[in-house]
Scaffold this motif. Structure first.
Motif, PDB file in Angstrom:
ATOM      1  N   ILE A 170      35.106  59.387  25.927  1.00  0.00           N
ATOM      2  CA  ILE A 170      35.464  60.357  26.961  1.00  0.00           C
ATOM      3  C   ILE A 170      34.687  61.626  26.667  1.00  0.00           C
ATOM      4  N   CYS A 171      33.868  62.046  27.615  1.00  0.00           N
ATOM      5  CA  CYS A 171      33.106  63.282  27.452  1.00  0.00           C
ATOM      6  C   CYS A 171      33.444  64.225  28.596  1.00  0.00           C
ATOM      7  N   ASP A 172      34.255  65.219  28.270  1.00  0.00           N
ATOM      8  CA  ASP A 172      34.704  66.209  29.245  1.00  0.00           C
ATOM      9  C   ASP A 172      35.061  67.458  28.460  1.00  0.00           C
ATOM     10  N   VAL A 215      40.508  69.735  27.757  1.00  0.00           N
ATOM     11  CA  VAL A 215      41.459  69.114  26.832  1.00  0.00           C
ATOM     12  C   VAL A 215      42.484  68.291  27.608  1.00  0.00           C
ATOM     13  N   HIS A 273      41.100  64.874  28.427  1.00  0.00           N
ATOM     14  CA  HIS A 273      41.118  64.038  27.222  1.00  0.00           C
ATOM     15  C   HIS A 273      42.525  63.525  26.937  1.00  0.00           C
ATOM     16  N   ARG A 274      43.477  64.421  26.989  1.00  0.00           N
ATOM     17  CA  ARG A 274      44.870  64.054  26.674  1.00  0.00           C
ATOM     18  C   ARG A 274      45.361  62.966  27.633  1.00  0.00           C
ATOM     19  N   LYS A 333      43.134  59.619  27.205  1.00  0.00           N
ATOM     20  CA  LYS A 333      43.322  59.046  25.874  1.00  0.00           C
ATOM     21  C   LYS A 333      44.690  58.388  25.765  1.00  0.00           C
ATOM     22  N   VAL A 339      39.440  54.968  21.584  1.00  0.00           N
ATOM     23  CA  VAL A 339      38.898  56.111  22.308  1.00  0.00           C
ATOM     24  C   VAL A 339      38.214  57.067  21.340  1.00  0.00           C
ATOM     25  N   SER A 394      36.284  60.922  21.460  1.00  0.00           N
ATOM     26  CA  SER A 394      36.182  62.116  22.301  1.00  0.00           C
ATOM     27  C   SER A 394      34.920  62.904  22.007  1.00  0.00           C
ATOM     28  N   PHE A 426      33.202  66.725  23.655  1.00  0.00           N
ATOM     29  CA  PHE A 426      33.474  67.839  24.567  1.00  0.00           C
ATOM     30  C   PHE A 426      32.203  68.471  25.121  1.00  0.00           C
TER      31      PHE A 426
END
Length: 107
Positions: A7-9, A12, A15-16, A19, A29, A31, A33
């Motif tokens: 996940i690339c965003d 937060v 992601h939460r 995930k 998963v 992460s 950022f």
């Protein structure tokens, strides 16, 4: 489903949410950022799916998608966009994304 999802965003909350859902499904998963972090992870890990925001600090999600497609056709790429513009969807698909989704599930 099994596999490894990146996940690339820069959010937060994104992601939460993602995930939590994916881990409940038994999916590993990782992460990132920033676009730079995503490229590094992809170059050093076996990734099956990338969930990639278009607007990232540093390298954009579109540029990350281009980098992935230069060397790896097997990774499935889902791009997220908060903007929802048709041109974003077209560009994303043209450069190699497998899906384009409008990000509306969290801020």
């Amino acid at each position: 489903m099994t596999g490894k999802v990146l996940i690339c965003d820069d959010s937060v909350a994104v992601h939460r949410s993602l995930k939590s859902y994916l881990k409940n499904e038994g999916i590993e998963v990782i992460s990132a950022f920033t676009g730079e972090d995503a490229v590094s992870v992809i170059n050093h890990s076996e990734i099956d799916v990338v969930v990639l925001d278009i607007m990232l600090p540093g390298i954009s999600g579109l540029d990350v998608c281009r980098e992935i497609r230069k060397t790896n056709q097997g990774i499935y790429i889902v791009m997220l966009s908060a903007k929802g513009e048709v041109v974003d969807r077209v560009v994303g698909l043209e450069i190699g994304a497998d899906e384009m989704e409008r990000r509306t599930f969290c801020a």
